[in-house]
Design a protein around this motif. Structure first.
Motif, PDB file in Angstrom:
ATOM      1  N   ASN A 131       0.787  -1.236   0.000  1.00  0.00           N
ATOM      2  CA  ASN A 131       0.000   0.000   0.000  1.00  0.00           C
ATOM      3  C   ASN A 131       0.822   1.292   0.000  1.00  0.00           C
ATOM      4  O   ASN A 131       0.287   2.362  -0.266  1.00  0.00           O
ATOM      5  N   PHE A 143      -1.239  10.033  -1.945  1.00  0.00           N
ATOM      6  CA  PHE A 143      -1.676   8.978  -2.852  1.00  0.00           C
ATOM      7  C   PHE A 143      -3.188   8.727  -2.771  1.00  0.00           C
ATOM      8  O   PHE A 143      -3.812   8.345  -3.763  1.00  0.00           O
ATOM      9  N   LYS A 147      -4.837   9.092  -7.510  1.00  0.00           N
ATOM     10  CA  LYS A 147      -4.621   7.715  -7.941  1.00  0.00           C
ATOM     11  C   LYS A 147      -3.679   7.618  -9.144  1.00  0.00           C
ATOM     12  O   LYS A 147      -2.952   6.639  -9.297  1.00  0.00           O
ATOM     13  N   ASP A 148      -3.685   8.632  -9.990  1.00  0.00           N
ATOM     14  CA  ASP A 148      -2.767   8.620 -11.138  1.00  0.00           C
ATOM     15  C   ASP A 148      -1.316   8.649 -10.657  1.00  0.00           C
ATOM     16  O   ASP A 148      -0.455   7.945 -11.188  1.00  0.00           O
ATOM     17  N   LEU A 150      -0.292   7.638  -7.719  1.00  0.00           N
ATOM     18  CA  LEU A 150      -0.047   6.348  -7.075  1.00  0.00           C
ATOM     19  C   LEU A 150       0.283   5.282  -8.112  1.00  0.00           C
ATOM     20  O   LEU A 150       1.237   4.505  -7.936  1.00  0.00           O
ATOM     21  N   ASN A 151      -0.470   5.250  -9.197  1.00  0.00           N
ATOM     22  CA  ASN A 151      -0.222   4.250 -10.239  1.00  0.00           C
ATOM     23  C   ASN A 151       1.141   4.456 -10.887  1.00  0.00           C
ATOM     24  O   ASN A 151       1.866   3.496 -11.163  1.00  0.00           O
ATOM     25  N   GLN A 152       1.481   5.719 -11.146  1.00  0.00           N
ATOM     26  CA  GLN A 152       2.781   6.020 -11.750  1.00  0.00           C
ATOM     27  C   GLN A 152       3.914   5.629 -10.805  1.00  0.00           C
ATOM     28  O   GLN A 152       4.907   5.022 -11.226  1.00  0.00           O
ATOM     29  N   THR A 154       3.809   3.446  -8.351  1.00  0.00           N
ATOM     30  CA  THR A 154       3.828   1.986  -8.213  1.00  0.00           C
ATOM     31  C   THR A 154       4.531   1.338  -9.399  1.00  0.00           C
ATOM     32  O   THR A 154       5.341   0.420  -9.237  1.00  0.00           O
ATOM     33  N   GLU A 155       4.243   1.823 -10.586  1.00  0.00           N
ATOM     34  CA  GLU A 155       4.882   1.295 -11.796  1.00  0.00           C
ATOM     35  C   GLU A 155       6.396   1.499 -11.744  1.00  0.00           C
ATOM     36  O   GLU A 155       7.168   0.590 -12.074  1.00  0.00           O
ATOM     37  N   ASN A 158       7.991  -0.821  -9.082  1.00  0.00           N
ATOM     38  CA  ASN A 158       8.027  -2.207  -9.564  1.00  0.00           C
ATOM     39  C   ASN A 158       9.134  -2.414 -10.592  1.00  0.00           C
ATOM     40  O   ASN A 158       9.799  -3.451 -10.609  1.00  0.00           O
ATOM     41  N   HIS A 244       9.866   8.081 -15.857  1.00  0.00           N
ATOM     42  CA  HIS A 244       8.843   9.036 -15.417  1.00  0.00           C
ATOM     43  C   HIS A 244       9.466  10.339 -14.917  1.00  0.00           C
ATOM     44  O   HIS A 244       8.747  11.320 -14.700  1.00  0.00           O
TER      45      HIS A 244
END
Length: 277
Positions: A131, A143, A147-148, A150-152, A154-155, A158, A244
């Motif tokens: 999380n 976050f 959400k955008d 957070l997604n960026q 997270t990507e 990872n 990014h």
């Protein structure tokens, strides 16, 4: 081809690259440990022909292309380059043997290094984050409402984890050392900058040969974690930001520093759950 018609051609870039990769950054002359690059990464060695274009072991059956080929070249310090000009002692056969023995020594070292990589790759099992609440709270990233972002984020994390997973623990420990001593500050709006540390500082901080350090840095570069470059005649190791524009490594460094977390738990042991609540 006779001596009068022969010409000295410069080795190709590919040949020079192969020579240096197989030299182990040492003079080819037996028991000489003089470096091809000095501590400031200045080139201080010389390319030596086994069969030259003049009096040094001239071979009429060789073309100019043959003479600049990898098989006919070595790298030596100035002292031993001059010494091997004595063709009565350093014959074509002796020079060829010298080249074979030197390159075999470092071929063996490279083989051992590759074996070590394969053995150590699975030493730690990665632990994924869930999380990122702890990280979010520490840096006020918000976050929950974005959400955008957070997604960026997270990507990007990872991607960093996947690249670290492909790097053996010893190289991750080196990357950890680089991170801990790199300069940038995400709290001052510098998350989009590449971190950097002096190459010579890292060289002096680890007990590895120049040859082994170069191979370890090559592993990190292959995963686009770092880049070794020159700025104003000084070599730095740069920790690269993501596509990014975020420097996730810088964020992890300061996150661990602020919360007294051992950075190696994340970078070396791959425990990304430290970022969760």
């Amino acid at each position: 081809m006779n001596k009068k018609d022969s010409k000295r051609l410069a080795p190709t870039k590919e040949t020079i690259r192969e020579l240096f990769s197989k030299s182990g950054n040492e003079c080819y002359f037996p028991e000489c440990s003089e470096r091809n690059y000095d501590e400031n990464r200045n080139y201080v060695a010389q390319v030596v022909h086994i069969s030259g274009v003049a009096e040094q072991r001239f071979n009429k059956d060789m073309t100019d292309e043959d003479r600049r080929d990898f098989k006919n070249l070595m790298i030596m310090c100035y002292k031993h380059h001059k010494k091997t000009d004595d063709v009565s002692v350093y014959t074509f056969e002796k020079m060829t043997e010298m080249k074979f023995e030197h390159e075999s020594k470092f071929d063996k070292a490279l083989d051992e290094f590759v074996d070590e990589l394969q053995i150590n790759l699975n030493k730690y099992t990665k632990i994924l984050f869930k999380n990122l609440n702890r990280l979010d709270s520490q840096f006020n990233l918000n976050f929950v409402n974005d959400k955008d972002l957070l997604n960026q984020f997270t990507e990007g994390l990872n991607s960093l984890l996947e690249r670290l997973e492909k790097v053996p623990p010893a190289e991750r420990e080196l990357f950890n050392l680089i991170l801990k001593n790199s300069v940038t500050n995400p709290r001052k709006g510098e998350w989009e900058q590449n971190m950097r540390v002096l190459y010579q500082f890292i060289r002096s901080a680890i007990a590895e040969t120049d040859f082994k350090l170069k191979m370890m840095l090559d592993v990190l570069e292959s995963q686009q974690l770092i880049s070794v470059d020159e700025e104003e005649l000084v070599y730095y190791i740069f920790v690269l930001k993501s596509n990014h524009g975020w420097n996730y490594a810088a964020i992890l460094q300061y996150f661990c520093s602020d919360l007294s977390i051992d950075l190696s738990d994340i970078i070396v042991k791959l425990d990304f759950s430290k970022l969760d609540s």
